[in-house]
Design a protein around this motif. Structure first.
Motif, PDB file in Angstrom:
ATOM      1  N   PHE A  28       0.835  -0.885   0.012  1.00  0.00           N
ATOM      2  CA  PHE A  28      -0.066   0.031   0.009  1.00  0.00           C
ATOM      3  C   PHE A  28       0.774   1.238   0.020  1.00  0.00           C
ATOM      4  N   ALA A  29       2.255   1.052   0.459  1.00  0.00           N
ATOM      5  CA  ALA A  29       2.897   2.424   0.510  1.00  0.00           C
ATOM      6  C   ALA A  29       3.226   2.626  -1.383  1.00  0.00           C
ATOM      7  N   TYR A  30       3.597   1.674  -1.954  1.00  0.00           N
ATOM      8  CA  TYR A  30       3.725   1.802  -3.321  1.00  0.00           C
ATOM      9  C   TYR A  30       2.636   2.287  -3.714  1.00  0.00           C
ATOM     10  N   SER A  31       1.476   1.916  -3.460  1.00  0.00           N
ATOM     11  CA  SER A  31       0.150   2.500  -3.830  1.00  0.00           C
ATOM     12  C   SER A  31       0.041   3.985  -3.702  1.00  0.00           C
ATOM     13  N   SER A  32       0.434   4.296  -2.649  1.00  0.00           N
ATOM     14  CA  SER A  32       0.498   5.910  -2.287  1.00  0.00           C
ATOM     15  C   SER A  32       1.548   6.335  -3.298  1.00  0.00           C
ATOM     16  N   ILE A  33       2.518   5.962  -3.598  1.00  0.00           N
ATOM     17  CA  ILE A  33       3.425   6.524  -4.598  1.00  0.00           C
ATOM     18  C   ILE A  33       2.533   6.674  -5.816  1.00  0.00           C
ATOM     19  N   GLU A  34       1.821   5.866  -6.187  1.00  0.00           N
ATOM     20  CA  GLU A  34       1.138   5.737  -7.720  1.00  0.00           C
ATOM     21  C   GLU A  34       0.095   6.867  -7.527  1.00  0.00           C
ATOM     22  N   HIS A  35      -0.794   7.209  -6.409  1.00  0.00           N
ATOM     23  CA  HIS A  35      -1.766   8.059  -6.239  1.00  0.00           C
ATOM     24  C   HIS A  35      -0.975   9.650  -6.180  1.00  0.00           C
ATOM     25  N   MET A  36       0.073   9.475  -5.649  1.00  0.00           N
ATOM     26  CA  MET A  36       0.848  10.761  -5.556  1.00  0.00           C
ATOM     27  C   MET A  36       1.035  11.166  -6.908  1.00  0.00           C
ATOM     28  N   GLY A  37       1.527  10.178  -7.746  1.00  0.00           N
ATOM     29  CA  GLY A  37       1.826  10.498  -9.096  1.00  0.00           C
ATOM     30  C   GLY A  37       0.724  10.865 -10.251  1.00  0.00           C
ATOM     31  N   ILE A  38      -0.462  10.337  -9.742  1.00  0.00           N
ATOM     32  CA  ILE A  38      -1.801  10.693 -10.493  1.00  0.00           C
ATOM     33  C   ILE A  38      -2.085  11.950 -10.055  1.00  0.00           C
ATOM     34  N   ILE A  39      -1.954  12.238  -8.644  1.00  0.00           N
ATOM     35  CA  ILE A  39      -2.461  13.778  -8.419  1.00  0.00           C
ATOM     36  C   ILE A  39      -1.499  14.871  -9.048  1.00  0.00           C
ATOM     37  N   VAL A  40      -0.297  14.525  -8.895  1.00  0.00           N
ATOM     38  CA  VAL A  40       0.904  15.758  -9.510  1.00  0.00           C
ATOM     39  C   VAL A  40       0.651  15.583 -10.859  1.00  0.00           C
ATOM     40  N   PHE A  41       0.261  14.662 -11.691  1.00  0.00           N
ATOM     41  CA  PHE A  41       0.177  14.534 -13.052  1.00  0.00           C
ATOM     42  C   PHE A  41      -1.077  15.492 -13.334  1.00  0.00           C
ATOM     43  N   ALA A  42      -2.182  15.304 -12.464  1.00  0.00           N
ATOM     44  CA  ALA A  42      -3.429  16.071 -12.838  1.00  0.00           C
ATOM     45  C   ALA A  42      -3.311  17.504 -12.395  1.00  0.00           C
ATOM     46  N   PHE A  43      -2.329  18.037 -11.455  1.00  0.00           N
ATOM     47  CA  PHE A  43      -2.151  19.339 -11.298  1.00  0.00           C
ATOM     48  C   PHE A  43      -1.134  19.957 -12.378  1.00  0.00           C
ATOM     49  N   GLY A  44      -0.477  19.204 -12.699  1.00  0.00           N
ATOM     50  CA  GLY A  44       0.385  19.207 -13.973  1.00  0.00           C
ATOM     51  C   GLY A  44      -0.174  19.871 -15.075  1.00  0.00           C
ATOM     52  N   MET A  45      -1.262  18.870 -15.368  1.00  0.00           N
ATOM     53  CA  MET A  45      -2.387  19.293 -16.628  1.00  0.00           C
ATOM     54  C   MET A  45      -2.927  20.517 -16.370  1.00  0.00           C
ATOM     55  N   GLY A  46      -3.172  20.929 -15.191  1.00  0.00           N
ATOM     56  CA  GLY A  46      -3.963  22.092 -14.963  1.00  0.00           C
ATOM     57  C   GLY A  46      -5.169  22.071 -15.579  1.00  0.00           C
ATOM     58  N   GLY A  47      -5.963  23.401 -15.660  1.00  0.00           N
ATOM     59  CA  GLY A  47      -7.432  23.529 -16.079  1.00  0.00           C
ATOM     60  C   GLY A  47      -8.263  23.327 -15.109  1.00  0.00           C
ATOM     61  N   PRO A  48      -9.356  23.708 -15.187  1.00  0.00           N
ATOM     62  CA  PRO A  48     -10.387  23.418 -14.387  1.00  0.00           C
ATOM     63  C   PRO A  48     -10.781  22.148 -13.823  1.00  0.00           C
TER      64      PRO A  48
END
Lengths: 220, 482
Positions: free
Chosen positions: B305-325
């Motif tokens: 589940f720790a690796y799953s946290s890394i995975e989710h942090m990746g998704i979240i940072v990706f989302a904010f990197g994409m930007g837009g509403p």
């Protein structure tokens, strides 16, 4: 104000980078600690000079802490600890001295190129100061990477922290952070010395981190 | 009431600080555990009162629509984790893994960590924010090493070294931001006050600001567990006490992310500086793909589940990197849902590890038969974290994938690949853990039901119904983030 003020600041910051290089190839714990004490002394001179030319009395406090804690108390304490632990033998380095020095030169070149380019708009003194500070930080990182021994990793980290203080002292009128970073560096040193080393000593026969590496959680 | 509204920010900070002080002085772990819960609950209530009203921004404190989400989430998970911790540590004392002295230390550190995180979220000063994150980090380092086994010490050491390097980079980045602001704003405290920085950011030296952001992204990214600098995260999660794994994944990663978001907003105001988007997209995708593939080889359930946290942090940072509403909305929702789900999973896993006396996946099988409550909670939690509909994470991932397909189809392919690979790995593991032949000890264990159900319940509700107020608010923040 420029002329001599700039030259001395430049000289001292350059010396700090040089002492970082000295630390890179110390292969005995004692000499590493002595070199670190020298590092902290140069930092003291550098910060005190910044305090003088910026007319910022609070920086003298930072300089004093650098001298008393970093150049005297912490090296002495680590000295005693090394004797107690009986590990005043050679440091095994992961990479040889030659490649380490070359990597160090590369890092210094990199930080000069990056900072001199990026801070082209800032004033001359601040720019040079930042470039040297980044070099000290990266060299500290290199020391941490190339050592396996817990004590020398801590020393590497403290030299990295010195680079941060050099940068903070060079940033004119920077509030709070100088005092804070000093307080934190002391805190970190105490935490590391007090808790980790004693615990590691308590549980392991060696403070060599390679011994810790054997206990990888994934291995069954 | 009006007194409360004027002082709620101060209360959010003083309650954990005072509680920490009292807990250091107080012997007796039963009372300490209760006090820990009480302190966390009061902090949460104070945080809730922020909705009703809060003081205007001053040079030290800032409450705006962005951080109010983080603060309420932080104090809520802090409170539920303290409830879980109460039943968890009781068991640890019985088995002799912890002594009463260590527990005293543990409780005090818990509140110090909460104080550090709340402070980091509330301050309006980038220097103080750095110091607060460092404080929270040091507190967690000490707690990760609290079992004093070989593995725990190695994990704490690794965490300490990597986090210190990260925090050093973040400080250097902070100094560079100050240097960039110096010619425009002038010397002193002003040049570190975030609201002032934001209003003047367009006039800053762009090249200096760009270098600063790279250092800040790397520095705080280390704390957020992004991939080239993630190595501490699985060890720290696996070897520390499970309540700490829950707050590490659910809260501390968010706090680091919050710092990155603040600086991203600063960068967005300065058009000549590098755009933070592509950097964050790259880091996010690398984290997602790396962690997704690493999930397959995990033998330790907490590491999984720790690796799953890394995975989710990746998704979240990706989302904010994409930007837009839309992508920002997805990022915020994903962040909230991940916090709730992952901490709930760690609550369940903590009890499972205590029931089975092992964290090895091979030793934990057939939970739905031997411990139905834990087993089924784990099933729901893992389905949620893997992104199954109708749970909350499905919604945010769906939003993110659709908006990415429209704007950058190639990136969307990579994103979907990562999500699918992770999904496969999690379900593969879940299958044996939940439905295999029961193995090992089957003795029942005292479970603190409330935190688990509260978290999973919220996630389930968010999956089918988001209140219009919440949607409106997330939309507002999404626009703020740019």
């Amino acid at each position: 104000m420029h002329g001599i003020a700039f030259d001395v600041a430049h000289l001292l910051a350059g010396c700090l980078v040089l002492v970082s290089f000295l630390m890179l190839y110390q292969d005995r714990l004692y000499s590493l600690l002595n070199t670190y004490a020298l590092h902290a002394t140069v930092l003291f001179l550098s910060v005190a000079w910044q305090a003088y030319i910026q007319n910022a009395p609070d920086l003298y406090v930072t300089a004093g802490i650098a001298l008393v804690f970093k150049a005297i108390i912490i090296p002495v304490a680590l000295h005693r600890m090394i004797v107690k632990l009986g590990i005043h033998r050679e440091i095994e380095t992961v990479v040889g001295t030659g490649p380490t020095m070359l990597a160090g030169m590369g890092l210094v070149g990199l930080s000069l190129v990056v900072m001199l380019h990026a801070a082209a708009g800032a004033n001359l003194m601040a720019r040079e100061d930042l470039a040297f500070a980044l070099a000290v930080i990266l060299l500290g990182l290199l020391i941490m990477v190339t050592r396996r021994n817990a004590v020398s990793q801590v020393v590497g980290f403290m030299s990295l922290e010195n680079g941060l203080i050099l940068a903070a002292a060079g940033a004119k009128g920077m509030p709070l952070v100088v005092e804070m970073s000093v307080a934190f560096s002391i805190l970190i040193a105490f935490i590391v010395i007090g808790i980790f080393l004693f615990r590691i000593r308590e549980r392991f026969d060696t403070v060599d981190l390679q011994a810790l590496d054997r206990f990888r959680g994934e291995r069954q | 009431m009006s007194w409360l509204l004027g002082h709620n920010v101060a209360l959010i900070l003083t309650i954990p600080a005072v509680t920490a002080l009292v807990l250091t002085l107080l012997p007796g772990y039963r009372l300490s555990a209760k006090l820990n819960v009480a302190g966390s609950l009061l902090t949460f209530l104070a945080a809730l009162s922020l909705f009703a009203g809060h003081p205007p921004a001053d040079p030290f404190v800032l409450v705006d629509d962005l951080n109010i989400v983080f603060i309420v989430l932080n104090t809520f998970v802090g409170f539920t984790t303290s409830l879980f911790s109460m039943s968890y540590i009781g068991h640890e004392l019985e088995t002799g893994r912890l002594t009463p002295t260590y527990l005293r230390f543990y409780h005090a550190m818990y509140q110090v960590m909460m104080f550090g995180m709340n402070l980091a979220l509330l301050v309006n000063n980038i220097g103080l924010m750095w110091a607060a994150i460092e404080l929270a980090t040091l507190a967690t380092v000490l707690m990760v090493g609290i079992y004093r086994t070989h593995e725990a010490l190695e994990a704490a050491w690794k965490y300490f070294i990597l986090a210190s390097v990260g925090i050093a980079f973040a400080l250097f980045g902070t100094i560079l931001v100050y240097m960039a602001a110096l010619p425009v704003v002038g010397e002193g405290l002003k040049a570190m006050t975030w609201t002032v920085l934001l209003s003047k950011a367009s006039e800053f030296e762009p090249s200096l600001l760009s270098v600063a952001f790279i250092f800040l992204l790397l520095g705080y990214g280390t704390k957020a567990g992004l991939v080239p600098v993630h190595a501490w995260l699985p060890d720290a999660h696996a070897e520390g006490p499970t309540p700490i794994s829950a707050v590490l994944s659910g809260l501390l990663l968010n706090v680091a992310l919050y710092a990155i978001l603040r600086f991203k907003m600063l960068m967005a105001r300065n058009h000549a500086a590098i755009s933070p988007g592509p950097l964050m997209i790259a880091l996010g995708l690398v984290s997602l793909l790396f962690a997704a593939f690493m999930l397959y080889r995990r033998r330790d359930i907490k590491r999984l589940f720790a690796y799953s946290s890394i995975e989710h942090m990746g998704i979240i940072v990706f989302a904010f990197g994409m930007g837009g509403p839309l992508a920002n909305f997805a990022g915020l929702l994903q962040m909230t849902m991940h916090s709730l789900t992952k901490s709930a999973i760690f609550f369940v896993v903590g009890h499972i590890a205590q029931a089975k006396g092992s964290q090895k996946i091979a030793d934990i099988q057939g939970l739905t038969q031997s411990h139905p409550l834990l087993g089924w909670s784990l099933v729901v939690g893992v389905l949620a974290i893997a992104g199954m509909p109708p749970l909350g994470i499905f919604m945010s991932e769906f939003l993110l994938v659709t908006t990415t397909f429209v704007r950058a189809p190639l990136l969307a392919v990579l994103l979907v690949l990562g999500l699918t690979v992770a999904f496969g790995a999690l379900l593969l593991r879940l299958q044996s853990v939940a439905f295999g032949m029961p193995q090992g000890k089957v003795a029942p264990v005292r479970v603190s039901v409330l935190p688990i159900f509260a978290h999973l319940g919220l996630v389930a509700i968010a999956g089918v119904y988001l209140s219009p107020m919440l949607v409106h608010w997330f939309q507002h923040v999404s626009i703020m983030l740019g």
